[in-house]
Design an enzyme around this catalytic site. Structure first.
Site, PDB file in Angstrom:
ATOM      1  CE1 TYR A  81      31.396  24.480  12.896  1.00  0.00           C
ATOM      2  CE2 TYR A  81      29.921  24.439  14.783  1.00  0.00           C
ATOM      3  CZ  TYR A  81      30.468  23.821  13.673  1.00  0.00           C
ATOM      4  OH  TYR A  81      30.069  22.550  13.358  1.00  0.00           O
ATOM      5  CB  SER A  93      26.223  23.035  14.335  1.00  0.00           C
ATOM      6  OG  SER A  93      26.554  22.966  15.703  1.00  0.00           O
TER       7      SER A  93
END
Lengths: 245, 438
Positions: free
Chosen positions: A151, A138
């Site tokens: 995250y 990501s």
């Protein structure tokens, strides 16, 4: 006709990517947790032209399933050309800050379990001396930011792990591809206000397949995220800290 | 609650949107205490896909295919699958939807709920005629497998049922075989409405697709236009597998209102008359069937206030006079329509209780939304259609009165018992006035 393993096959990005492979007549081995969803994804891919579709119901976040997943996935079509790791949980940063369990779950699902699967797959790919090992990271992993650093840390760790694997497997004929999507309009991001930076899962999937086909090492999808993240990475902290990024 | 609008961007409402990807999500959403409505890609123009204050279940994520019978061209899919997706799958295999509306960015569920039609209506009838079966989920948790044979009344209520009978989760479509993705297209100018009717009569037999653009604004020659007819090439030419353009051109932002003054619309119509190709040519089917899909977000041309569509059908016998009256009303108001489209509907019966297509001539127009002025014009046009014994098209509508709705759909009484009590829409509440208070 490629042999493709999809880990987390019911995610929106995984489904869109699998459809491209099905359209090419590839064979797919799908792993996901929910039996009913997995069955409907498999049926869809069969109709769309996949040569063969096999499924395995398993909880990818549970490391005890990994030996069987990798063994079955490898055996199904007698080797693999592509393994795509496409599962993850976004979690909620505020919740993570007050709940050690939630923090552990985010790190375990997005990093620990992913590394465990990739390590097992790497050994088989290395022996085969071909194929592409692909993981969805990501843009959140490019820099620690207050809005989602748990995250981000897991995805950033995953990117470094992939980089190491790439180093290890350089020269073996095995490609190691890290995909870094930006904002993607999927059930995982349901509830976020959507703007012009958001991309559809189909667009991201096309970017993933293109990256695999051309043998990229790291691919931002859509490509403009490369430029955005360059800027964000280069911001001095005194500027970054004035933002809510 | 979030602000929402449909393709015409008028009206704007607040509604509770639920994106669903799995049947379990749909069942969970049914538990909402607000009025429910399913939505596909939101390409209806008015408020039939809006549900102010209610819960809107967005099905575009339920787009999986379930089965394909390559011998008979039967495709079963979830209702959120788009026609774009169906075409991308079916065309290389030599199949195509039997009926397509003017855009392929619509869902199968939306095509059913509005019983849409295409330029081949005189040959194929409506979309619903080619739906072999559908699965309907009702708010009481029951699932109904409907078809013209099984639960035929519920099927007839659900096709063109505007999403009010429950949620269509799956459908089986009968596709038509094709050998080529190209069409033989012929465009012929006509000087007035009589010319249109002559061409229509001469073309229905041997041309599968017909449609006409008409200039409503020319001071002396209002009613002139260009008639286009087309048919798929019958020989294999290897074009089935060619990928379709995705329409990379997009209107990037709202145009200012001034961009659509009566003057520019008039100029556009004059230019269209001058520049539209005439004569015979071979072209990609997508170009003929979906000309506007080549321009993404074309609704932004109308600016922030959006636009309204007006589509009616008037019965055959005196159709010419009614259309002439409509054109005259539009021309004298000077509030010209960008693209005005005329097409004759054939005799094939529509399967839905609230289906819009019926024998006659259909006329579609769009107007930039200018508040009361636009509403007054719509009212005037509506009156002409009611006098004509015609009908207005809910999928395109943002303005029609309860009276016009009742006059358009005489089988309303048969439809009402099939409405799922948990379902409603902004359109429905607007046109279905509470039982007349004495």
């Amino acid at each position: 006709m490629a042999r493709v393993l999809i880990l987390g096959a019911t995610s929106a990005i995984a489904q869109a990517t699998s459809r491209i492979h099905a359209g090419r007549g590839d064979s797919l081995f799908l792993v996901a947790r929910d039996r009913e969803r997995l069955a409907s994804v498999a049926a869809d891919l069969r109709v769309r032209g996949a040569m063969a579709v096999e499924t395995l119901v398993a909880d990818l976040a549970d490391d005890s399933t990994h030996e069987r997943i990798v063994a079955d996935g490898w055996r199904a079509f007698n080797g693999l050309d592509v393994a795509l790791l496409a599962y993850g949980v976004l979690g909620n940063q505020r919740e993570v800050e007050s709940s050690p369990e939630a923090l552990k779950a985010i790190l375990a699902t997005n990093f620990t379990s992913a590394a465990s699967l990739l390590m097992r797959l790497a050994a088989l790919f290395e022996r085969q001396r071909s194929g592409a090992l692909v993981a969805i990271g990501s843009v959140a992993g490019d820099r620690g930011r207050q809005s989602n650093y748990a995250y981000g840390a897991a995805k950033g760790g995953l990117a470094i792990f992939m980089e190491g694997l790439r180093h290890r497997l350089a020269g073996t004929g095995v490609r190691v591809v890290t995909i870094k999507p930006g904002f993607v309009d999927t059930p995982m991001t349901r509830g976020f206000p959507k703007g012009p930076l958001w991309a559809s899962p189909e667009r991201v999937a096309a970017g993933i397949v293109r990256a695999i086909d051309r043998g990229a090492s790291v691919a931002y999808v859509p490509g403009f995220w490369w430029a955005i993240m360059r800027v964000i990475r280069s911001l001095p902290e005194w500027i970054l800290f004035r933002t809510r990024l | 609650m979030a602000a929402a609008s449909s393709w015409g961007r008028y009206p704007r409402v607040d509604e509770d949107r639920r994106l669903v990807s799995w049947e379990g999500d749909v069942r969970a959403a049914l538990a909402s205490r607000r009025p429910l409505l399913a939505r596909g890609l939101g390409r209806s123009y008015g408020d039939s896909c809006l549900n102010e204050g209610g819960t809107v279940i967005e099905l575009a994520g339920m787009d999986r295919f379930l089965a394909f019978d390559a011998t008979h061209g039967l495709l079963s899919c979830e209702a959120g699958a788009s026609l774009d997706d169906v075409i991308a799958f079916a065309l290389p295999r030599g199949w195509f939807p039997a009926v397509v509306p003017g855009t392929r960015f619509v869902t199968v569920g939306g095509c059913i709920a509005n019983d849409v039609h295409g330029k081949n209506h005189h040959r194929a009838g409506t979309f619903g005629r080619h739906v072999r079966a559908l699965t309907l989920l009702r708010s009481d948790g029951t699932t109904h497998e409907c078809s013209p044979m099984a639960e035929p009344s519920l099927f007839a209520a659900t096709v063109a049922g505007l999403g009010l009978t429950g949620i269509v989760t799956r459908a089986t479509l009968a596709l038509r075989p094709l050998r080529s993705a190209r069409m033989e297209v012929e465009s012929l100018p006509f000087a007035d409405l009589d010319g249109f009717f002559e061409l229509e009569a001469a073309s229905a037999e041997s041309w599968e697709h017909t449609v006409a653009w008409v200039d409503c604004l020319h001071p002396r020659m209002a009613g002139r236009g260009i008639f286009s007819r087309a048919r798929f090439l019958e020989r294999s030419d290897g074009s089935l597998g060619e990928p379709w353009g995705r329409g990379p051109r997009t209107v990037p932002c709202d145009l200012p209102e001034a961009a659509l003054s009566p003057f520019t619309v008039k100029a556009f119509n004059a230019a269209y008359w001058k520049l539209h190709p005439r004569g015979r040519r071979i072209e990609a089917a997508e170009k003929f069937l979906f000309p506007l899909d080549a321009l993404g977000h074309w609704n932004r041309i109308y600016g922030r206030r959006g636009f309204v569509q007006f589509q009616c059908v008037v019965p055959g016998a005196r159709a010419r006079d009614w259309i002439a009256q409509l054109i005259e009303a539009i021309r004298t108001k000077g509030d010209g329509s960008f693209l005005s489209v005329l097409k004759t509907f054939g005799e094939l019966p529509s399967p839905g209780l609230l289906s819009f297509p019926r024998p006659g001539v259909t006329f579609a127009l769009d107007f930039p939304f200018r508040g009361d002025r636009t509403l007054a014009l719509m009212k005037e046009l509506e009156e002409i259609v009611i006098d004509a014994g015609g009908a207005l098209y809910p999928a395109k509508d943002a303005c029609m009165s309860p009276r016009a709705f009742g006059a358009s759909f005489t089988r309303l009484g048969e439809f009402e018992p099939w409405i799922d009590p948990a379902f409603s829409s902004s359109f429905w509440r607007r046109v279905h006035a509470a039982p007349r208070a004495a």
